[in-house]
Design a protein around this motif. Structure first.
Motif, short mmCIF file in Angstrom:
data_model
loop_
_atom_site.label_atom_id
_atom_site.label_comp_id
_atom_site.label_asym_id
_atom_site.label_seq_id
_atom_site.Cartn_x
_atom_site.Cartn_y
_atom_site.Cartn_z
N GLY A 1 0.79 -1.24 0.00
CA GLY A 1 0.00 0.00 0.00
C GLY A 1 0.82 1.28 0.00
N VAL A 2 2.08 1.20 -0.48
CA VAL A 2 2.92 2.41 -0.49
C VAL A 2 2.51 3.28 -1.68
CG1 VAL A 2 5.27 3.32 -0.68
CG2 VAL A 2 4.83 1.26 0.68
N ARG A 3 1.80 4.37 -1.39
CA ARG A 3 1.30 5.31 -2.39
C ARG A 3 1.01 6.63 -1.70
NH1 ARG A 3 -5.00 5.04 -3.60
NH2 ARG A 3 -4.63 7.26 -3.26
N ARG A 4 0.59 7.62 -2.46
CA ARG A 4 0.20 8.90 -1.87
C ARG A 4 -1.27 8.83 -1.49
NH1 ARG A 4 0.22 13.09 -4.74
NH2 ARG A 4 1.07 14.43 -3.11
N TYR A 5 -1.58 9.20 -0.24
CA TYR A 5 -2.97 9.16 0.24
C TYR A 5 -3.55 10.56 0.42
CZ TYR A 5 -2.42 4.18 1.12
OH TYR A 5 -2.21 2.83 0.95
N GLY A 6 -2.73 11.47 0.97
CA GLY A 6 -3.23 12.82 1.22
C GLY A 6 -4.05 12.90 2.51
N PHE A 7 -4.12 14.08 3.11
CA PHE A 7 -4.84 14.29 4.37
C PHE A 7 -5.59 15.62 4.30
CE2 PHE A 7 -1.29 11.50 4.89
CZ PHE A 7 -1.82 10.45 5.60
N HIS A 8 -6.15 16.06 5.42
CA HIS A 8 -6.96 17.30 5.46
C HIS A 8 -8.14 17.23 4.49
CE1 HIS A 8 -3.05 19.53 6.78
NE2 HIS A 8 -3.76 19.17 7.84
N GLY A 9 -8.55 16.02 4.08
CA GLY A 9 -9.61 15.89 3.08
C GLY A 9 -10.92 16.52 3.51
N THR A 10 -11.24 16.39 4.81
CA THR A 10 -12.51 16.93 5.31
C THR A 10 -12.53 18.45 5.17
OG1 THR A 10 -12.61 15.09 6.85
CG2 THR A 10 -14.06 16.94 7.32
N SER A 11 -11.37 19.08 5.43
CA SER A 11 -11.28 20.54 5.32
C SER A 11 -11.31 20.99 3.87
CB SER A 11 -9.99 21.03 5.98
OG SER A 11 -9.84 22.42 5.79
N HIS A 12 -10.51 20.35 3.00
CA HIS A 12 -10.50 20.74 1.57
C HIS A 12 -11.90 20.58 0.97
CE1 HIS A 12 -6.26 21.52 1.21
NE2 HIS A 12 -5.92 20.30 1.63
N SER B 1 -0.88 17.69 -1.78
CA SER B 1 0.57 17.75 -1.53
C SER B 1 1.07 16.72 -0.51
CB SER B 1 0.96 19.16 -1.07
OG SER B 1 0.23 19.53 0.09
N MET B 2 0.22 16.29 0.43
CA MET B 2 0.66 15.28 1.39
C MET B 2 0.65 13.90 0.72
SD MET B 2 -1.04 16.38 5.03
CE MET B 2 -0.19 17.51 6.13
N GLY B 3 1.40 12.95 1.26
CA GLY B 3 1.57 11.68 0.57
C GLY B 3 1.18 10.46 1.37
N LEU B 4 2.10 9.52 1.48
CA LEU B 4 1.90 8.31 2.28
C LEU B 4 1.64 8.70 3.73
CD1 LEU B 4 2.26 5.12 2.59
CD2 LEU B 4 4.62 5.63 3.20
N THR B 5 2.37 9.72 4.18
CA THR B 5 2.22 10.25 5.54
C THR B 5 2.00 11.76 5.43
OG1 THR B 5 4.52 10.91 5.95
CG2 THR B 5 3.97 8.55 6.25
N PRO B 6 1.65 12.41 6.54
CA PRO B 6 1.45 13.87 6.49
C PRO B 6 2.76 14.68 6.45
CG PRO B 6 0.14 12.87 8.25
CD PRO B 6 1.13 11.85 7.80
#
Length: 396
Positions: A170-181, A224-229
């Protein structure tokens, strides 16, 4: 049908942020934080509406203690009518593309995703399990920070690494802050009189954690965030992008362990590391006014790297309907907004200085100069978005 009440819970490893959200009112009837949980100084702070504030010391109290103290306060503020609980969960991996009702199977899946967010998911689970015991007869819903970004195309989320690392681990870009965006892009479309399903936005969520996002027709196309924040922008204490070979360089030349490098990149870098002073933008802006070289440099690097990321995100847009600033820094720093926009001259962006100065402390609105492309300050409200997602699920 009377307006419904949802309790929104966001659990960290030693804290619980909470807000009681009523679907008919913009102000929270009750909100607050339990912090320093598990220590002798554990304390619960809360506020009723915009008025009365109160605190309760709960020495050595854990998540369950804090929630049980919170229970009567919530019941009182909700007039005994609580309809559900929405939980913020940081990482949903590829399993969760939307808010999901919690049951043993979903809990196991969140647990299985823990290696991707070792600081966040176990803490989120702790709070969920405590809340499910205390509020056993209510529906519980998980809202994932990563879910909004599950619409990214493969060319945006894949790293140029051996295929097996993605397929098997599962090594990929996930991204975060989705609820805010998600919340601010919908609100921006409303403010601009555009349809969510036919508009394109660049969004900058700037707080202690920072990320940018390209949003097309209500969907995330890149972030802009990836596998981790840690990936992406300069943040309060996180470095953002660095040379991937930095780890081996520091290990070889300084003998640092993986743990030391990890701590430095996540806790001692970003604004704090560059300035040598603070991770708080307000303190840095004051220090800059007094000629502090480190603070001045930290702000310059922060704004340049932010502008660079926004320019990169534009590759995912068919057109630009507006640039959105949100989050603690995005909503309250006219300086950061003007410095960032100054680097984006090729987009024709330009600010109205008076409008920019006016947008602080919860005041949102358009801040572009006359005739220039749209730039909006949009106060985020992740708690309300989590409550809306929870209600939408309860309606099915």
């Amino acid at each position: 049908m009377p307006a419904r009440n949802i309790l929104v819970i966001n659990c960290g490893s030693s804290s619980i942020k909470f807000a009681l959200v009523n679907e008919a009112h913009s102000q929270f009837p009750l909100s607050g934080i339990a912090e320093r949980l598990g220590s002798p100084d554990a304390v619960l702070h809360w506020q009723r509406g915009s008025g009365e504030r109160d605190s309760l010391i709960i020495p050595n109290g854990d998540h369950r203690t804090a929630l049980s103290q919170l229970l009567p306060l919530v019941q009182g503020a909700a007039g005994g009518k609580l309809h559900g609980i929405g939980h913020r969960v940081v990482h949903g991996g590829e399993l969760f593309t939307a808010a999901t009702r919690l049951d043993p199977k979903v809990l196991a899946a969140i647990n299985a995703t823990a290696p991707l967010a070792p600081l966040h998911n176990p803490a989120n689970l702790q709070g969920i399990e405590a809340a499910m015991k205390l509020f056993a007869n209510l529906p519980h819903v998980a809202v994932f920070d990563t879910a909004f970004h599950q619409t990214m195309p493969e060319h945006a989320y894949r790293y140029a690494l051996p295929d097996s690392l993605y397929r098997e681990h599962g090594v990929r870009r996930y991204g975060f802050h989705g609820t805010s965006h998600r919340f601010v892009s919908r609100r921006a479309a409303e403010m601009a009189g555009l349809s969510v399903g036919d508009s394109s936005w660049l969004s900058a969520h700037l707080g202690n954690g920072c990320s940018t996002c390209a949003i097309v027709n209500g969907q995330s196309r890149d972030t802009s965030m990836g596998l981790t924040p840690l990936e992406g922008l300069v943040m309060g204490t996180r470095s953002g992008d660095v040379d991937p070979n930095l780890h081996s360089h520091l290990h070889r030349t300084l003998g640092w362990s993986l743990e030391e490098i990890d701590r430095m990149l996540n806790r001692d870098s970003g604004l704090k590391g560059l300035s040598g002073l603070s991770n708080d933008m307000r303190s840095l802006e004051k220090a800059r006014e007094q000629g502090h070289a480190g603070a001045t440099l930290a702000i310059e690097v922060f704004c340049y790297r932010l502008a660079k990321s926004l320019a990169a995100m534009s590759c995912a847009l068919p057109q630009l309907d507006g640039l959105i600033f949100t989050g603690g820094i995005g909503e309250n720093s006219p300086l950061v907004r003007s410095k960032t926009v100054a680097h984006l001259r090729l987009f024709g962006l330009s600010l109205d200085n008076e409008a920019n100065a006016r947008c602080v402390r919860g005041v949102g609105g358009a801040i572009q100069a006359y005739g220039a492309p749209r730039v909006l300050v949009v106060p985020t409200n992740e708690e309300r978005q989590i409550a809306l997602d929870t209600l939408a699920l309860l309606d099915h």
